[in-house]
Design a protein around this motif. Structure first.
Motif, PDB file in Angstrom:
ATOM      1  N   TRP A   1      -6.983  35.153  24.067  1.00 19.71           N
ATOM      2  CA  TRP A   1      -6.068  34.705  23.016  1.00 19.71           C
ATOM      3  C   TRP A   1      -4.731  35.425  23.118  1.00 19.71           C
ATOM      4  O   TRP A   1      -3.676  34.824  22.913  1.00 19.71           O
ATOM      5  CB  TRP A   1      -6.696  34.871  21.633  1.00 19.71           C
ATOM      6  CG  TRP A   1      -6.815  36.302  21.181  1.00 19.71           C
ATOM      7  CD1 TRP A   1      -7.883  37.129  21.344  1.00 19.71           C
ATOM      8  CD2 TRP A   1      -5.812  37.069  20.511  1.00 19.71           C
ATOM      9  NE1 TRP A   1      -7.604  38.372  20.825  1.00 19.71           N
ATOM     10  CE2 TRP A   1      -6.339  38.360  20.299  1.00 19.71           C
ATOM     11  CE3 TRP A   1      -4.525  36.800  20.074  1.00 19.71           C
ATOM     12  CZ2 TRP A   1      -5.618  39.374  19.660  1.00 19.71           C
ATOM     13  CZ3 TRP A   1      -3.806  37.808  19.443  1.00 19.71           C
ATOM     14  CH2 TRP A   1      -4.364  39.074  19.234  1.00 19.71           C
ATOM     15  N   LEU A   2      -4.746  36.715  23.463  1.00 17.74           N
ATOM     16  CA  LEU A   2      -3.500  37.486  23.533  1.00 17.74           C
ATOM     17  C   LEU A   2      -2.599  36.992  24.665  1.00 17.74           C
ATOM     18  O   LEU A   2      -1.397  36.793  24.472  1.00 17.74           O
ATOM     19  CB  LEU A   2      -3.789  38.978  23.684  1.00 17.74           C
ATOM     20  CG  LEU A   2      -2.556  39.891  23.711  1.00 17.74           C
ATOM     21  CD1 LEU A   2      -1.715  39.731  22.444  1.00 17.74           C
ATOM     22  CD2 LEU A   2      -2.978  41.339  23.902  1.00 17.74           C
ATOM     23  N   SER A   3      -3.183  36.783  25.836  1.00 20.42           N
ATOM     24  CA  SER A   3      -2.388  36.268  26.962  1.00 20.42           C
ATOM     25  C   SER A   3      -1.845  34.876  26.647  1.00 20.42           C
ATOM     26  O   SER A   3      -0.711  34.539  26.990  1.00 20.42           O
ATOM     27  CB  SER A   3      -3.225  36.236  28.236  1.00 20.42           C
ATOM     28  OG  SER A   3      -3.554  37.544  28.643  1.00 20.42           O
ATOM     29  N   GLY A   4      -2.656  34.042  25.992  1.00 18.80           N
ATOM     30  CA  GLY A   4      -2.198  32.721  25.594  1.00 18.80           C
ATOM     31  C   GLY A   4      -1.055  32.790  24.595  1.00 18.80           C
ATOM     32  O   GLY A   4      -0.082  32.035  24.687  1.00 18.80           O
ATOM     33  N   ALA A   5      -1.173  33.697  23.635  1.00 21.71           N
ATOM     34  CA  ALA A   5      -0.120  33.860  22.631  1.00 21.71           C
ATOM     35  C   ALA A   5       1.183  34.340  23.271  1.00 21.71           C
ATOM     36  O   ALA A   5       2.267  33.854  22.934  1.00 21.71           O
ATOM     37  CB  ALA A   5      -0.570  34.837  21.547  1.00 21.71           C
ATOM     38  N   ILE A   6       1.069  35.280  24.192  1.00 18.57           N
ATOM     39  CA  ILE A   6       2.265  35.784  24.881  1.00 18.57           C
ATOM     40  C   ILE A   6       2.912  34.674  25.687  1.00 18.57           C
ATOM     41  O   ILE A   6       4.142  34.483  25.627  1.00 18.57           O
ATOM     42  CB  ILE A   6       1.917  37.005  25.763  1.00 18.57           C
ATOM     43  CG1 ILE A   6       1.557  38.204  24.887  1.00 18.57           C
ATOM     44  CG2 ILE A   6       3.078  37.341  26.703  1.00 18.57           C
ATOM     45  CD1 ILE A   6       0.941  39.372  25.641  1.00 18.57           C
ATOM     46  N   LEU A   7       2.111  33.911  26.432  1.00 11.85           N
ATOM     47  CA  LEU A   7       2.664  32.795  27.197  1.00 11.85           C
ATOM     48  C   LEU A   7       3.343  31.784  26.263  1.00 11.85           C
ATOM     49  O   LEU A   7       4.446  31.323  26.541  1.00 11.85           O
ATOM     50  CB  LEU A   7       1.586  32.099  28.012  1.00 11.85           C
ATOM     51  CG  LEU A   7       2.057  30.867  28.783  1.00 11.85           C
ATOM     52  CD1 LEU A   7       3.059  31.262  29.875  1.00 11.85           C
ATOM     53  CD2 LEU A   7       0.887  30.116  29.372  1.00 11.85           C
TER      54      LEU A   7
ATOM     55  N   ALA B  42       3.123  30.226  20.235  1.00  2.88           N
ATOM     56  CA  ALA B  42       2.274  31.421  20.292  1.00  2.88           C
ATOM     57  C   ALA B  42       0.919  31.133  19.657  1.00  2.88           C
ATOM     58  O   ALA B  42      -0.133  31.501  20.212  1.00  2.88           O
ATOM     59  CB  ALA B  42       2.957  32.601  19.607  1.00  2.88           C
ATOM     60  N   PHE B  43       0.917  30.461  18.499  1.00  4.94           N
ATOM     61  CA  PHE B  43      -0.356  30.092  17.872  1.00  4.94           C
ATOM     62  C   PHE B  43      -1.144  29.125  18.755  1.00  4.94           C
ATOM     63  O   PHE B  43      -2.353  29.276  18.939  1.00  4.94           O
ATOM     64  CB  PHE B  43      -0.132  29.464  16.495  1.00  4.94           C
ATOM     65  CG  PHE B  43       0.189  30.464  15.417  1.00  4.94           C
ATOM     66  CD1 PHE B  43      -0.543  31.630  15.264  1.00  4.94           C
ATOM     67  CD2 PHE B  43       1.216  30.221  14.529  1.00  4.94           C
ATOM     68  CE1 PHE B  43      -0.259  32.533  14.260  1.00  4.94           C
ATOM     69  CE2 PHE B  43       1.511  31.116  13.521  1.00  4.94           C
ATOM     70  CZ  PHE B  43       0.780  32.276  13.379  1.00  4.94           C
ATOM     71  N   MET B  44      -0.450  28.140  19.309  1.00  8.90           N
ATOM     72  CA  MET B  44      -1.119  27.180  20.178  1.00  8.90           C
ATOM     73  C   MET B  44      -1.711  27.882  21.408  1.00  8.90           C
ATOM     74  O   MET B  44      -2.853  27.630  21.801  1.00  8.90           O
ATOM     75  CB  MET B  44      -0.136  26.079  20.612  1.00  8.90           C
ATOM     76  CG  MET B  44       0.296  25.184  19.478  1.00  8.90           C
ATOM     77  SD  MET B  44       1.629  24.080  19.960  1.00  8.90           S
ATOM     78  CE  MET B  44       0.680  22.668  20.463  1.00  8.90           C
ATOM     79  N   GLY B  45      -0.915  28.768  21.995  1.00  7.37           N
ATOM     80  CA  GLY B  45      -1.386  29.499  23.172  1.00  7.37           C
ATOM     81  C   GLY B  45      -2.564  30.399  22.871  1.00  7.37           C
ATOM     82  O   GLY B  45      -3.485  30.521  23.687  1.00  7.37           O
ATOM     83  N   ALA B  46      -2.547  31.021  21.689  1.00  7.08           N
ATOM     84  CA  ALA B  46      -3.661  31.886  21.308  1.00  7.08           C
ATOM     85  C   ALA B  46      -4.957  31.078  21.190  1.00  7.08           C
ATOM     86  O   ALA B  46      -6.013  31.499  21.672  1.00  7.08           O
ATOM     87  CB  ALA B  46      -3.361  32.591  19.985  1.00  7.08           C
ATOM     88  N   ILE B  47      -4.862  29.922  20.575  1.00  5.16           N
ATOM     89  CA  ILE B  47      -6.044  29.066  20.441  1.00  5.16           C
ATOM     90  C   ILE B  47      -6.534  28.594  21.800  1.00  5.16           C
ATOM     91  O   ILE B  47      -7.721  28.709  22.127  1.00  5.16           O
ATOM     92  CB  ILE B  47      -5.741  27.873  19.513  1.00  5.16           C
ATOM     93  CG1 ILE B  47      -5.544  28.352  18.077  1.00  5.16           C
ATOM     94  CG2 ILE B  47      -6.851  26.819  19.597  1.00  5.16           C
ATOM     95  CD1 ILE B  47      -4.926  27.324  17.150  1.00  5.16           C
ATOM     96  N   LEU B  48      -5.627  28.097  22.599  1.00  5.88           N
ATOM     97  CA  LEU B  48      -6.001  27.540  23.909  1.00  5.88           C
ATOM     98  C   LEU B  48      -6.442  28.610  24.900  1.00  5.88           C
ATOM     99  O   LEU B  48      -7.330  28.372  25.719  1.00  5.88           O
ATOM    100  CB  LEU B  48      -4.839  26.716  24.468  1.00  5.88           C
ATOM    101  CG  LEU B  48      -4.515  25.465  23.652  1.00  5.88           C
ATOM    102  CD1 LEU B  48      -3.146  24.926  24.047  1.00  5.88           C
ATOM    103  CD2 LEU B  48      -5.589  24.421  23.821  1.00  5.88           C
ATOM    104  N   GLY B  49      -5.818  29.791  24.822  1.00  2.00           N
ATOM    105  CA  GLY B  49      -6.207  30.881  25.720  1.00  2.00           C
ATOM    106  C   GLY B  49      -7.532  31.509  25.339  1.00  2.00           C
ATOM    107  O   GLY B  49      -8.314  31.920  26.201  1.00  2.00           O
TER     108      GLY B  49
END
Length: 133
Positions: free
Chosen positions: A78-84, A123-130
């Motif tokens: 989730w963290l890497s997804g949020a950062i991306l 960031a929220f979308m990336g956290a969910i998807l990651g």
């Protein structure tokens, strides 16, 4: 085509809902400064249901795109997804908004409000998807 088949479609849907909800909250909180920066009045922003349906479809498109990027980069947290997501929101979306604004004469405050919304939403979308693989 295998990329689309292998996506976690529940995560994509959740990310789209999160993006939509982020916008609802963001522009609820920043409605007055956003309207001032955009030069709009309350009467100008009355929307039909079709506007919100279109916004929902676009959220799904963005969530699918983000899911593909996350899958192709191998992100699995989730963290890497949020950062991306944050980096995409600032480095691509906000930079593009700022570029357009420079030529259109759009308010810098509008770019800041819209751009930070993009960064937070992605960031929220990336956290969910990651995180939800």
């Amino acid at each position: 085509m295998d990329i689309l088949i292998n996506l976690n479609w529940l995560a994509v849907l959740a990310a789209a809902v999160a993006g939509f909800a982020t916008g609802a909250i963001w522009y609820g909180v920043f409605a007055k400064p956003w309207m001032a920066a955009a030069g709009l009045t309350d009467a100008d922003i009355e929307q039909e249901a079709s506007t919100y349906i279109f916004a929902g479809v676009l959220q799904i498109v963005m969530a699918i795109t983000m899911a593909i990027v996350i899958a192709q980069t191998g992100i699995a947290s989730w963290l890497s997804g949020a950062i991306l997501g944050f980096v995409i929101g600032i480095g691509l979306v906000t930079a593009n908004k700022a570029l357009n604004a420079a030529f259109q004469g759009t308010s810098r405050n509008l770019v800041i409000i819209d751009g930070l919304h993009a960064a937070v939403a992605f960031a929220f979308m990336g956290a969910i998807l990651g995180g939800w693989q």
